[in-house]
Design a protein around this motif. Structure first.
Motif, PDB file in Angstrom:
ATOM      1  N   PRO A 181      23.693 -13.327 -33.467  1.00 34.75           N
ATOM      2  CA  PRO A 181      25.037 -12.912 -33.862  1.00 34.75           C
ATOM      3  C   PRO A 181      26.155 -13.472 -32.990  1.00 34.75           C
ATOM      4  CG  PRO A 181      23.838 -11.084 -32.868  1.00 34.75           C
ATOM      5  CD  PRO A 181      22.862 -12.200 -33.004  1.00 34.75           C
ATOM      6  N   LEU A 182      25.803 -14.106 -31.858  1.00 37.60           N
ATOM      7  CA  LEU A 182      26.842 -14.588 -30.951  1.00 37.60           C
ATOM      8  C   LEU A 182      27.233 -16.041 -31.163  1.00 37.60           C
ATOM      9  CD1 LEU A 182      25.755 -12.959 -27.560  1.00 37.60           C
ATOM     10  CD2 LEU A 182      27.597 -12.237 -29.089  1.00 37.60           C
ATOM     11  N   LEU A 183      26.340 -16.884 -31.700  1.00 39.74           N
ATOM     12  CA  LEU A 183      26.623 -18.325 -31.668  1.00 39.74           C
ATOM     13  C   LEU A 183      25.934 -19.080 -32.786  1.00 39.74           C
ATOM     14  CD1 LEU A 183      27.705 -20.878 -30.119  1.00 39.74           C
ATOM     15  CD2 LEU A 183      25.526 -20.856 -28.869  1.00 39.74           C
ATOM     16  N   ASP A 184      26.690 -19.959 -33.434  1.00 40.70           N
ATOM     17  CA  ASP A 184      26.159 -21.017 -34.294  1.00 40.70           C
ATOM     18  C   ASP A 184      26.636 -22.360 -33.741  1.00 40.70           C
ATOM     19  OD1 ASP A 184      24.916 -19.251 -36.001  1.00 40.70           O
ATOM     20  OD2 ASP A 184      26.423 -19.405 -37.589  1.00 40.70           O
ATOM     21  N   VAL A 185      25.783 -23.362 -33.822  1.00 42.00           N
ATOM     22  CA  VAL A 185      26.107 -24.708 -33.343  1.00 42.00           C
ATOM     23  C   VAL A 185      25.977 -25.692 -34.497  1.00 42.00           C
ATOM     24  CG1 VAL A 185      25.478 -26.581 -31.754  1.00 42.00           C
ATOM     25  CG2 VAL A 185      25.333 -24.195 -30.995  1.00 42.00           C
ATOM     26  N   LYS A 213      32.175 -21.615 -43.059  1.00 41.96           N
ATOM     27  CA  LYS A 213      32.563 -20.461 -43.864  1.00 41.96           C
ATOM     28  C   LYS A 213      31.432 -19.438 -43.955  1.00 41.96           C
ATOM     29  CE  LYS A 213      34.494 -19.188 -48.389  1.00 41.96           C
ATOM     30  NZ  LYS A 213      35.016 -19.703 -49.678  1.00 41.96           N
ATOM     31  N   GLN A 214      30.193 -19.920 -44.032  1.00 44.98           N
ATOM     32  CA  GLN A 214      29.046 -19.015 -44.157  1.00 44.98           C
ATOM     33  C   GLN A 214      28.657 -18.362 -42.836  1.00 44.98           C
ATOM     34  OE1 GLN A 214      26.015 -21.525 -45.829  1.00 44.98           O
ATOM     35  NE2 GLN A 214      27.115 -21.804 -47.773  1.00 44.98           N
ATOM     36  N   SER A 215      29.089 -18.938 -41.727  1.00 48.38           N
ATOM     37  CA  SER A 215      28.678 -18.444 -40.420  1.00 48.38           C
ATOM     38  C   SER A 215      29.209 -17.034 -40.171  1.00 48.38           C
ATOM     39  CB  SER A 215      29.187 -19.376 -39.313  1.00 48.38           C
ATOM     40  OG  SER A 215      28.927 -18.828 -38.034  1.00 48.38           O
ATOM     41  N   ARG A 216      28.333 -16.180 -39.652  1.00 53.51           N
ATOM     42  CA  ARG A 216      28.715 -14.827 -39.273  1.00 53.51           C
ATOM     43  C   ARG A 216      28.652 -14.640 -37.759  1.00 53.51           C
ATOM     44  NH1 ARG A 216      30.525 -15.562 -43.259  1.00 53.51           N
ATOM     45  NH2 ARG A 216      30.214 -14.569 -45.300  1.00 53.51           N
ATOM     46  N   ALA A 217      28.414 -15.720 -37.043  1.00 48.47           N
ATOM     47  CA  ALA A 217      28.343 -15.643 -35.584  1.00 48.47           C
ATOM     48  C   ALA A 217      29.746 -15.476 -34.995  1.00 48.47           C
ATOM     49  CB  ALA A 217      27.693 -16.903 -35.025  1.00 48.47           C
TER      50      ALA A 217
END
Length: 536
Positions: A319-323, A363-367
């Motif tokens: 939940p904290l990070l997407d790369v 847009k899809q990221s919830r991070a």
């Protein structure tokens, strides 16, 4: 019995025979826990060797790629455990590594526990006699956590063996890798220029103070890369460095490429001009195809089954990070004056498909945090200085006109505008390429195009290459320089002995969800640090 099944049965027999165990029953697939290590082969000459050590990469919450390379036709075997002493472990029988892949192999470990340290050891079984095994080489990877209460740390940098500055063991080799290893990061973003295919390594280079820089030299790095084996040799060269091998055995890699994996400032369809005398192969797209194959062979990439040559991809760290790892080479138009008034094939940098992928993925990221790994900076002016290129040709996004977006800047405009329209929060860019460190805050009130959310961009590198810069700044997107690691009058192409090698580090605190980004020198000293509070 199919040939592959026979080979697999022979392998299991060899493993169990070497361990002093009898083969019973029909369960001879992947031998799993509590199987002892094969007996040691006494003659070292009979063993396969593992010259490049081990690497891991492309980690997810439940999987990770393990990579290694042998010195002869062998079968790759990976044992892995959540216990460092391998009290219990599982075993994966991997691929046969052959001449066709330069004896490299990958195994995708799946069904791993999230947020865990997974210890692994790689061994190769000689395919000729079936009894000789390499010494095991151990490593560790950390899977992505899905726990919002666990902190995340990652590091980023690029550029090694550039400008003829190779592995100098008297200097400590690529010693910045050891500084990054001490950070105990969850993963490392290698922002490109893993090799310098267009740069040779000589035994000695005289430094400005009269002392000598001493390189490890190999035949494969005595000329520019043109053949597939040349590119392979360039990757193999960097694995001779002790600090890099130790780091790679301890920290998962997320890898992208830039220009020097192929040739300085290259783009698809380019033809090398007559002014460049070192190349007999003039078609850069052919060189790039060879380079890409070598890059995939020598890295822990998870291959996209729908597009096996795709480099851009995304990784979720709970939940904290997407790369989001970009590819700014494969789809770009020709380097030019970069002043096109519309976005098309000539002004492309990411290309339309990758741009749409990035927008949809953001847009899809919830991070909480979305980190875009871009192998080139947004506003730093990077001229194309190849000898057969007209003056006023540009290599990166910026076109040096300080005006409204034109050329490749139109893609930046589209992406930044989309982020604002969709109210996508907490986007940070990390990048490299220019061979010094920099922190930049992009402020729409200072920009010629202002329809975007403020954001930060951090530049790391080089790992072990010449230090350059600082580059000129294009003000189209309102960059506000907060830190630059080199002075305006800095001598160009300074060796690593000048200690101007840099990496970035990001730490996300799970309680406050703040991201602290810092820039460091090759000994790990913090040079600049900023605390980024998340937008609610």
């Amino acid at each position: 019995m199919p040939a592959d099944a026979k080979t697999r049965r022979s392998l299991i027999k060899g493993l169990l025979s070497g361990a002093g165990l009898a083969l019973t029953g029909s369960r001879i697939g992947d031998v799993l826990a509590q199987c002892v290590t094969p007996a040691v082969v006494t003659s070292d000459k009979l063993r396969p060797h593992v010259p490049g050590g081990v690497m891991s990469g492309d980690v997810t919450a439940t999987s990770g790629i393990v990579w290694s390379r042998a010195d002869r036709p062998s079968r790759m075997i990976v044992e892995y455990s959540t216990s460092e002493n391998f009290a219990t472990f599982q075993r994966r029988i991997g691929p046969a590594v052959l001449e066709s892949s330069d004896f490299t192999g990958r195994v995708d470990l799946t069904s791993l526990p999230p947020g865990a340290d997974v210890f692994y050891r790689v061994r190769f079984q000689d395919l000729v006699d079936g009894k000789a095994f390499s010494e095991p080489v151990t490593g560790r990877l950390r899977t992505a956590s899905i726990d919002a209460n666990k902190p995340i740390t990652f590091v980023f940098s690029d550029d090694e063996a550039g400008q003829g500055w190779g592995i100098n063991e008297r200097f400590g080799g690529y010693r910045i890798y050891e500084a990054m290893r001490r950070e105990s990061p969850d993963f490392f973003i290698h922002s490109g220029d893993q090799i310098y295919a267009d740069s040779v390594i000589e035994f000695e280079v005289k430094l400005p103070d009269g002392t000598m820089w001493h390189n490890i030299v190999t035949e494969g790095k005595s000329h520019v890369a043109q053949t597939l084996d040349d590119y392979r040799a360039a990757f193999a060269y960097n694995q001779l460095d002790t600090a890099k091998r130790r780091f790679a055995a301890d920290v998962p890699f997320l890898v992208q490429w830039d220009d020097h994996e192929v040739r300085n400032n290259w783009y698809p369809g380019e033809q090398i001009g007559a002014a460049e005398k070192r190349y007999q192969t003039r078609a850069v797209s052919l060189l790039a195809a060879r380079a890409k194959q070598a890059m995939f062979e020598y890295n822990p990439f998870r291959i996209n089954q729908l597009d096996p040559e795709q480099i851009y991809r995304a990784f979720q760290f709970g939940p904290l990070l997407d790369v989001f790892m970009l590819d700014e080479r494969s789809y770009r138009g020709p380097n030019s004056t970069n002043l096109q008034t519309r976005l098309d094939a000539d002004s492309a940098f990411l290309g339309s498909q990758q741009t749409e992928w990035l927008k949809a993925s953001l847009k899809q990221s919830r991070a909480t945090w979305k980190v875009i790994a871009s192998d080139m900076p947004i506003s730093l002016v990077v001229p194309d200085a190849n000898p057969d290129v007209p003056k006023g040709t540009f290599e990166a996004w910026a076109n040096a006109d300080n005006g409204a977006p034109l050329g490749r800047e139109l893609e930046v405009k589209e992406i930044l505008g989309f982020i604002k329209r969709e109210d996508i929060k907490n986007v940070v860019w990390v990048t490299a390429d220019v061979h010094y460190a920099q922190a930049t805050y992009y402020d729409p009130t200072r920009a010629k195009f202002s329809d975007f959310k403020p954001f930060w961009e951090f530049v790391g590198g080089p790992i072990n290459a010449g230090t350059f810069g600082p580059n000129d700044l294009d003000t189209t997107f309102g960059p506000d320089l907060r830190y630059v690691s080199v002075p305006k009058d800095n001598p160009q192409n300074r060796s690593p002995a000048a200690l101007q090698q840099y990496y970035g580090r990001a730490k996300i605190d799970p309680q406050s969800r703040t991201m602290i980004v810092s820039l460091h020198d090759l000994n790990g000293k913090s040079l600049y640090e900023v605390k980024l509070d998340p937008e609610a």
